[in-house]
Design a protein around this motif. Structure first.
Motif, PDB file in Angstrom:
ATOM      1  N   HIS A  95       0.856  -1.185   0.000  1.00  8.14           N
ATOM      2  CA  HIS A  95       0.000   0.000   0.000  1.00  8.14           C
ATOM      3  C   HIS A  95       0.891   1.234   0.000  1.00  8.14           C
ATOM      4  N   LEU A  96       0.776   2.046  -1.051  1.00  4.51           N
ATOM      5  CA  LEU A  96       1.458   3.331  -1.119  1.00  4.51           C
ATOM      6  C   LEU A  96       0.408   4.401  -0.888  1.00  4.51           C
ATOM      7  N   GLU A  97       0.549   5.094   0.220  1.00  2.83           N
ATOM      8  CA  GLU A  97      -0.416   6.141   0.538  1.00  2.83           C
ATOM      9  C   GLU A  97      -0.173   7.358  -0.347  1.00  2.83           C
ATOM     10  N   GLY A  98      -1.218   8.160  -0.551  1.00  2.00           N
ATOM     11  CA  GLY A  98      -1.086   9.386  -1.319  1.00  2.00           C
ATOM     12  C   GLY A  98      -0.017  10.272  -0.711  1.00  2.00           C
ATOM     13  N   GLY A  99       0.826  10.848  -1.556  1.00  2.00           N
ATOM     14  CA  GLY A  99       1.909  11.688  -1.057  1.00  2.00           C
ATOM     15  C   GLY A  99       3.198  10.939  -0.797  1.00  2.00           C
ATOM     16  N   SER A 100       3.173   9.619  -0.902  1.00  8.53           N
ATOM     17  CA  SER A 100       4.416   8.853  -0.759  1.00  8.53           C
ATOM     18  C   SER A 100       5.126   8.822  -2.108  1.00  8.53           C
ATOM     19  N   ILE A 101       6.450   8.767  -2.052  1.00  4.64           N
ATOM     20  CA  ILE A 101       7.261   8.737  -3.267  1.00  4.64           C
ATOM     21  C   ILE A 101       8.247   7.590  -3.148  1.00  4.64           C
ATOM     22  N   VAL A 102       8.268   6.719  -4.146  1.00  2.00           N
ATOM     23  CA  VAL A 102       9.264   5.649  -4.188  1.00  2.00           C
ATOM     24  C   VAL A 102       9.993   5.746  -5.523  1.00  2.00           C
ATOM     25  N   GLU A 103      11.315   5.681  -5.443  1.00  2.00           N
ATOM     26  CA  GLU A 103      12.137   5.801  -6.640  1.00  2.00           C
ATOM     27  C   GLU A 103      13.210   4.730  -6.642  1.00  2.00           C
ATOM     28  N   SER A 104      13.195   3.922  -7.674  1.00  2.00           N
ATOM     29  CA  SER A 104      14.179   2.858  -7.842  1.00  2.00           C
ATOM     30  C   SER A 104      14.228   1.964  -6.599  1.00  2.00           C
ATOM     31  N   VAL A 105      13.070   1.370  -6.297  1.00  2.00           N
ATOM     32  CA  VAL A 105      12.952   0.534  -5.104  1.00  2.00           C
ATOM     33  C   VAL A 105      12.439  -0.862  -5.463  1.00  2.00           C
ATOM     34  N   TYR A 106      12.696  -1.783  -4.564  1.00  2.00           N
ATOM     35  CA  TYR A 106      12.139  -3.124  -4.610  1.00  2.00           C
ATOM     36  C   TYR A 106      11.460  -3.314  -3.266  1.00  2.00           C
ATOM     37  N   LEU A 107      10.130  -3.365  -3.267  1.00  2.00           N
ATOM     38  CA  LEU A 107       9.381  -3.542  -2.020  1.00  2.00           C
ATOM     39  C   LEU A 107       8.887  -4.974  -1.938  1.00  2.00           C
ATOM     40  N   ASP A 108       9.295  -5.657  -0.896  1.00  2.00           N
ATOM     41  CA  ASP A 108       8.813  -6.998  -0.629  1.00  2.00           C
ATOM     42  C   ASP A 108       7.314  -6.907  -0.330  1.00  2.00           C
ATOM     43  N   TYR A 110       3.560  -6.887   1.254  1.00  2.00           N
ATOM     44  CA  TYR A 110       2.852  -6.329   2.404  1.00  2.00           C
ATOM     45  C   TYR A 110       3.559  -5.152   3.066  1.00  2.00           C
ATOM     46  N   ARG A 111       4.082  -4.243   2.280  1.00  2.00           N
ATOM     47  CA  ARG A 111       4.699  -3.040   2.834  1.00  2.00           C
ATOM     48  C   ARG A 111       3.748  -1.871   2.637  1.00  2.00           C
ATOM     49  N   ARG A 112       3.631  -1.054   3.656  1.00  2.00           N
ATOM     50  CA  ARG A 112       2.850   0.187   3.548  1.00  2.00           C
ATOM     51  C   ARG A 112       3.814   1.347   3.714  1.00  2.00           C
ATOM     52  N   ILE A 113       3.805   2.239   2.731  1.00  2.00           N
ATOM     53  CA  ILE A 113       4.636   3.429   2.786  1.00  2.00           C
ATOM     54  C   ILE A 113       3.700   4.598   3.069  1.00  2.00           C
ATOM     55  N   ALA A 114       3.905   5.238   4.204  1.00  2.00           N
ATOM     56  CA  ALA A 114       3.004   6.290   4.659  1.00  2.00           C
ATOM     57  C   ALA A 114       3.163   7.565   3.838  1.00  2.00           C
ATOM     58  N   SER A 115       2.121   8.354   3.841  1.00  2.00           N
ATOM     59  CA  SER A 115       2.100   9.627   3.133  1.00  2.00           C
ATOM     60  C   SER A 115       3.245  10.515   3.601  1.00  2.00           C
ATOM     61  N   GLY A 116       3.861  11.205   2.644  1.00  2.00           N
ATOM     62  CA  GLY A 116       4.935  12.129   2.983  1.00  2.00           C
ATOM     63  C   GLY A 116       6.318  11.504   3.043  1.00  2.00           C
ATOM     64  N   ASN A 117       6.415  10.205   2.850  1.00  2.00           N
ATOM     65  CA  ASN A 117       7.714   9.541   2.901  1.00  2.00           C
ATOM     66  C   ASN A 117       8.267   9.327   1.508  1.00  2.00           C
ATOM     67  N   ARG A 118       9.586   9.407   1.414  1.00  2.00           N
ATOM     68  CA  ARG A 118      10.280   9.193   0.144  1.00  2.00           C
ATOM     69  C   ARG A 118      11.329   8.113   0.363  1.00  2.00           C
ATOM     70  N   LEU A 119      11.246   7.050  -0.454  1.00  2.00           N
ATOM     71  CA  LEU A 119      12.241   5.983  -0.426  1.00  2.00           C
ATOM     72  C   LEU A 119      12.959   5.986  -1.761  1.00  2.00           C
ATOM     73  N   GLU A 120      14.289   5.954  -1.720  1.00  2.00           N
ATOM     74  CA  GLU A 120      15.079   5.973  -2.947  1.00  2.00           C
ATOM     75  C   GLU A 120      16.174   4.927  -2.891  1.00  2.00           C
ATOM     76  N   GLN A 121      16.373   4.240  -4.008  1.00  2.00           N
ATOM     77  CA  GLN A 121      17.515   3.353  -4.204  1.00  2.00           C
ATOM     78  C   GLN A 121      17.659   2.311  -3.093  1.00  2.00           C
ATOM     79  N   ILE A 122      16.538   1.700  -2.675  1.00  2.00           N
ATOM     80  CA  ILE A 122      16.632   0.684  -1.626  1.00  2.00           C
ATOM     81  C   ILE A 122      15.783  -0.535  -1.973  1.00  2.00           C
ATOM     82  N   THR A 123      16.081  -1.600  -1.264  1.00  2.00           N
ATOM     83  CA  THR A 123      15.284  -2.810  -1.311  1.00  2.00           C
ATOM     84  C   THR A 123      14.764  -3.060   0.098  1.00  2.00           C
ATOM     85  N   LEU A 124      13.467  -3.243   0.229  1.00  2.00           N
ATOM     86  CA  LEU A 124      12.879  -3.688   1.492  1.00  2.00           C
ATOM     87  C   LEU A 124      12.561  -5.154   1.298  1.00  2.00           C
ATOM     88  N   TYR A 125      13.312  -6.002   1.961  1.00  2.00           N
ATOM     89  CA  TYR A 125      13.139  -7.436   1.765  1.00  2.00           C
ATOM     90  C   TYR A 125      13.168  -8.132   3.115  1.00  2.00           C
TER      91      TYR A 125
END
Length: 163
Positions: A95-108, A110-125
Motif C-alpha cells: 500500500h502506497l499512501e497518497g503523497g508517498s514517493i518511491v524511486e528505484s525501489v524493490y518492495l517486498d 505487504y509493505r505500507r509506505i506512509a504519506s509524505g515519505n520518500r524511499l530511494e535506491q533501496i530494497t525492502l526485503y
C-alpha cells in the motif's frame, strides 16, 4: 585438452546475470526490471509500455505519477497522489499512501509506505532495508514511515473502537 580428454559444451537460451555479492543481486533486480531477461515474467499484465499491474490492485492511473519501468504485483493499493519512479517493483499486498514517493525501489510483500515519505535506491526485503551500496540494517516498522500493510485494517478498526 592436451591429454586428449573429451571436452563438451552446450548452448543455452537464457540470460545469465551474475549475483556473487549483495550489490550484484541489487543490480540484477534493476536489470531485470529494465528488461534484461526477456523470458522473465511477472504475475502482472502490461497496461502501458512501461507499466505492469497485477490482479486486484486498486490504482487510478490518472491520479498517480508513474515513470517506468514499474511492476506492481496483485492485491496492492496505490492511493491518489502517490509517485513511483522506476525501475521499481511493488510486491503483492503493498500500500502506497497518497503523497508517498518511491524511486528505484524493490518492495517486498505487504509493505505500507506512509504519506509524505520518500524511499530511494533501496530494497525492502524480509526484515531488512538494503541500500544500493550493499549495506543493510534491520527494518524497524513504524506507523509513520514503513509498516506492515496487513495490519492496516486492524489498526483502523481499533482506532474506530477507541473513538
Amino acid at each position: 585438452l592436451r591429454q586428449g580428454v573429451p571436452f563438451y559444451a552446450q548452448s543455452q537460451e537464457f540470460t545469465w546475470l551474475d549475483m556473487g555479492q549483495l550489490t550484484d543481486f541489487l543490480a540484477c533486480q534493476k536489470e531485470t526490471l529494465r528488461g534484461a531477461c526477456p523470458n522473465f515474467e511477472f504475475n502482472a499484465r502490461q497496461v502501458r509500455p512501461d507499466l505492469w499491474v497485477g490482479h486486484n490492485t486498486r490504482i487510478n492511473l490518472e491520479n498517480v505519477t508513474i515513470e517506468g519501468p514499474v511492476y506492481i504485483e496483485g492485491n496492492c493499493q496505490i492511493d491518489d497522489g502517490a509517485v513511483i519512479i522506476g525501475p521499481s517493483y511493488i510486491g503483492p499486498g503493498c500500500h502506497l499512501e497518497g503523497g508517498s514517493i518511491v524511486e528505484s525501489v524493490y518492495l517486498d510483500r505487504y509493505r505500507r509506505i506512509a504519506s509524505g515519505n520518500r524511499l530511494e535506491q533501496i530494497t525492502l526485503y524480509g526484515d531488512y532495508i538494503v541500500q544500493e551500496s550493499g549495506e543493510y540494517e534491520l527494518l524497524q516498522l513504524s506507523e509513520t514511515e514503513i509498516a506492515d500493510a496487513r495490519t492496516e485494517a486492524e489498526s483502523a478498526q481499533s482506532l474506530k473502537k477507541r473513538a
